[in-house]
Design a protein around this motif. Structure first.
Motif, PDB file in Angstrom:
ATOM      1  N   LEU A  44      -3.160  -8.961  52.563  1.00  0.00           N
ATOM      2  CA  LEU A  44      -4.043  -8.492  53.627  1.00  0.00           C
ATOM      3  C   LEU A  44      -5.413  -8.151  53.059  1.00  0.00           C
ATOM      4  CD1 LEU A  44      -4.371  -7.749  56.619  1.00  0.00           C
ATOM      5  CD2 LEU A  44      -3.514  -5.467  56.075  1.00  0.00           C
ATOM      6  N   SER A  45      -5.435  -7.520  51.886  1.00  0.00           N
ATOM      7  CA  SER A  45      -6.713  -7.193  51.241  1.00  0.00           C
ATOM      8  C   SER A  45      -7.529  -8.458  50.993  1.00  0.00           C
ATOM      9  CB  SER A  45      -6.459  -6.472  49.910  1.00  0.00           C
ATOM     10  OG  SER A  45      -5.736  -5.275  50.103  1.00  0.00           O
ATOM     11  N   LYS A  46      -6.862  -9.491  50.485  1.00  0.00           N
ATOM     12  CA  LYS A  46      -7.549 -10.759  50.204  1.00  0.00           C
ATOM     13  C   LYS A  46      -8.065 -11.396  51.485  1.00  0.00           C
ATOM     14  CE  LYS A  46      -6.863 -15.234  47.941  1.00  0.00           C
ATOM     15  NZ  LYS A  46      -5.891 -16.099  47.211  1.00  0.00           N
ATOM     16  N   GLU A  47      -7.256 -11.336  52.543  1.00  0.00           N
ATOM     17  CA  GLU A  47      -7.651 -11.905  53.833  1.00  0.00           C
ATOM     18  C   GLU A  47      -8.926 -11.259  54.350  1.00  0.00           C
ATOM     19  OE1 GLU A  47      -7.158 -14.320  57.332  1.00  0.00           O
ATOM     20  OE2 GLU A  47      -6.250 -14.417  55.339  1.00  0.00           O
ATOM     21  N   LEU A  48      -9.126  -9.989  54.015  1.00  0.00           N
ATOM     22  CA  LEU A  48     -10.296  -9.250  54.492  1.00  0.00           C
ATOM     23  C   LEU A  48     -11.462  -9.313  53.509  1.00  0.00           C
ATOM     24  CD1 LEU A  48      -8.416  -6.167  55.951  1.00  0.00           C
ATOM     25  CD2 LEU A  48      -9.608  -7.927  57.255  1.00  0.00           C
ATOM     26  N   GLY A  49     -11.374 -10.198  52.532  1.00  0.00           N
ATOM     27  CA  GLY A  49     -12.503 -10.403  51.623  1.00  0.00           C
ATOM     28  C   GLY A  49     -12.276  -9.909  50.215  1.00  0.00           C
ATOM     29  N   GLY A  50     -11.244  -9.068  50.016  1.00  0.00           N
ATOM     30  CA  GLY A  50     -10.876  -8.626  48.676  1.00  0.00           C
ATOM     31  C   GLY A  50     -11.726  -7.519  48.091  1.00  0.00           C
ATOM     32  N   ALA A  51     -12.708  -7.022  48.819  1.00  0.00           N
ATOM     33  CA  ALA A  51     -13.572  -5.975  48.258  1.00  0.00           C
ATOM     34  C   ALA A  51     -12.914  -4.602  48.286  1.00  0.00           C
ATOM     35  CB  ALA A  51     -14.903  -5.927  49.018  1.00  0.00           C
ATOM     36  N   VAL A  52     -11.954  -4.439  49.187  1.00  0.00           N
ATOM     37  CA  VAL A  52     -11.269  -3.149  49.352  1.00  0.00           C
ATOM     38  C   VAL A  52      -9.783  -3.345  49.074  1.00  0.00           C
ATOM     39  CG1 VAL A  52     -10.662  -1.334  51.009  1.00  0.00           C
ATOM     40  CG2 VAL A  52     -12.948  -2.356  51.055  1.00  0.00           C
ATOM     41  N   GLU A  53      -9.188  -2.426  48.304  1.00  0.00           N
ATOM     42  CA  GLU A  53      -7.753  -2.463  48.038  1.00  0.00           C
ATOM     43  C   GLU A  53      -7.014  -1.664  49.104  1.00  0.00           C
ATOM     44  OE1 GLU A  53      -6.236  -2.256  43.799  1.00  0.00           O
ATOM     45  OE2 GLU A  53      -8.202  -1.300  43.568  1.00  0.00           O
ATOM     46  N   LEU A  54      -6.116  -2.336  49.812  1.00  0.00           N
ATOM     47  CA  LEU A  54      -5.375  -1.680  50.880  1.00  0.00           C
ATOM     48  C   LEU A  54      -3.953  -1.358  50.435  1.00  0.00           C
ATOM     49  CD1 LEU A  54      -6.472  -3.829  53.954  1.00  0.00           C
ATOM     50  CD2 LEU A  54      -7.435  -1.662  53.151  1.00  0.00           C
ATOM     51  N   PHE A  55      -3.491  -0.181  50.835  1.00  0.00           N
ATOM     52  CA  PHE A  55      -2.142   0.279  50.536  1.00  0.00           C
ATOM     53  C   PHE A  55      -1.522   0.811  51.818  1.00  0.00           C
ATOM     54  CE2 PHE A  55      -4.607   0.450  46.715  1.00  0.00           C
ATOM     55  CZ  PHE A  55      -3.734   0.103  45.686  1.00  0.00           C
ATOM     56  N   VAL A  56      -0.193   0.888  51.836  1.00  0.00           N
ATOM     57  CA  VAL A  56       0.505   1.405  53.005  1.00  0.00           C
ATOM     58  C   VAL A  56       1.578   2.397  52.575  1.00  0.00           C
ATOM     59  CG1 VAL A  56       2.081  -0.582  53.022  1.00  0.00           C
ATOM     60  CG2 VAL A  56       1.798   0.805  55.104  1.00  0.00           C
ATOM     61  N   LYS A  57       1.611   3.547  53.232  1.00  0.00           N
ATOM     62  CA  LYS A  57       2.668   4.542  53.038  1.00  0.00           C
ATOM     63  C   LYS A  57       3.744   4.224  54.056  1.00  0.00           C
ATOM     64  CE  LYS A  57       4.520   8.609  51.772  1.00  0.00           C
ATOM     65  NZ  LYS A  57       5.202   8.771  50.479  1.00  0.00           N
TER      66      LYS A  57
END
Length: 350
Positions: free
Chosen positions: A46-59
């Protein structure tokens, strides 16, 4: 946009803050439903799909115990314990016609051998059907008794039901919608403390937290727990029902009550509300919600629900796309569960 982080030059103060916060939690008995903290997982695709500039995590609070998991398990941990301590033999609560909170309250009642009565509010006219699947089906499976009222009819129905149960010799305990009061919010203060401790141990704090803001206990509890640890990370609450002004007022009130338990202040500026995902109203679909549900499923294998986490995730995606976070930021999305209602609403067209 510059976001505050949890970095602190004095780790001793960090540890002391965390220890003091946990001492406050220990002063309030819980039922022990949450024995193991659900994981925090990266979302690289998902992070890559959104451009990779932000690292996304999920609790992954969708993996919590009780029937189907979800955020309300944390709140019920404290509320059900209080109910049992007070000698209650019946739980009474309320919610929408596909309420995750009602499902989990009925699950807790079944587990504890308690009666359970649910007052279901038809917030959208014509949205209730006794033959509906999803959570509505599970209410009966868990042995709960239900009654349906129109929008605005909950308070009168609950008052009458409580009197009726008492007259019949029962000892009912009322749990507010969503389990959202100061005691219930302690469940999310505990979650926040765990998130902060884990991030500090790894040496990589989060730069922002994004969560659904509904009945308010989750939002208020997360703010309380993080601030009790001395953590100033920004928390974005994506409203699923009310406009920003009304929702902010509701969260501020709960935040103040929960923060008092820790002897802390509750600054109004801590409460940040995003209301762009409410759409036409509570539980009503939006294109952005559909897109977020589909993205989480296809890219990360994670199921969201269309009422809460689908709109919360849509808010997360909006923030990333609009550049709300600096490049390299680590952003945590709180998955509060709700997948059983996905099978009723089926929001993503084939």
């Amino acid at each position: 946009m510059s976001l505050p982080t949890t970095n602190s030059p004095d780790t001793t103060l960090d540890s002391l803050g965390s220890a003091a916060a946990r001492a406050t939690l220990r002063a309030h008995p819980s039922r022990g439903y949450v024995q193991i903290e659900p994981p925090v997982e990266p979302m690289p695709r998902l992070s890559k799909e959104l451009g990779g500039a932000v690292e996304l995590f999920v609790k992954r609070d969708d993996l919590l115990p009780l029937a189907g998991g979800g955020s309300k398990t944390r709140k019920l941990d404290y509320l059900v314990q209080q109910a049992l301590d007070s000698g209650a033999d019946t739980l009474v609560t309320c919610g929408a016609v596909q309420s995750n909170h009602c499902r989990l309250t009925a699950s807790a009642a079944a587990r504890e051998g308690l009666g359970c009565h649910l007052v279901l509010e038809e917030r959208v006219a014509g949205s209730y059907s006794p033959e509906a699947g999803g959570n509505n089906y599970v209410f009966g499976l868990l042995g709960a008794k239900t009654q349906v009222v129109p929008l605005g009819g909950v308070d009168a129905a609950v008052a009458a039901l409580m009197e009726e149960l008492k007259a019949a010799g029962a000892t009912p305990y009322y749990i507010p919608g969503g389990g959202s009061n100061a005691l219930g919010a302690l469940g999310y203060a505990r979650a926040a403390i765990s998130v902060v401790e884990e991030a500090r141990k790894a040496g990589r704090p989060f730069d922002a937290v994004v969560l659904c803001s509904g009945s308010g206990g989750t939002h208020a509890g997360m703010l309380t727990g993080m601030r009790a640890c001395g953590d100033q990370t920004k928390v974005y609450g994506v409203s699923v029902r009310f406009d920003a002004a009304k929702q902010k007022s509701r969260i501020e009130a709960q935040y103040k009550e929960c923060a008092k338990l820790f002897g802390n202040e509750a600054p109004e500026e801590d409460v940040v509300i995003i209301d762009s995902q409410v759409g036409p109203g509570y539980s009503l679909p939006t294109p952005e919600m559909r897109s977020a549900v589909e993205a989480f499923a296809k890219l990360e294998g994670i199921l969201l629900d269309p009422v809460y986490t689908g709109k919360g995730a849509a808010g997360l995606l909006q923030l990333v796309r609009e550049g709300a976070f600096q490049p390299g930021a680590r952003v945590l999305f709180l998955h509060t569960g709700g997948a059983p209602s996905l099978f009723h609403y089926q929001p993503v067209p084939e």
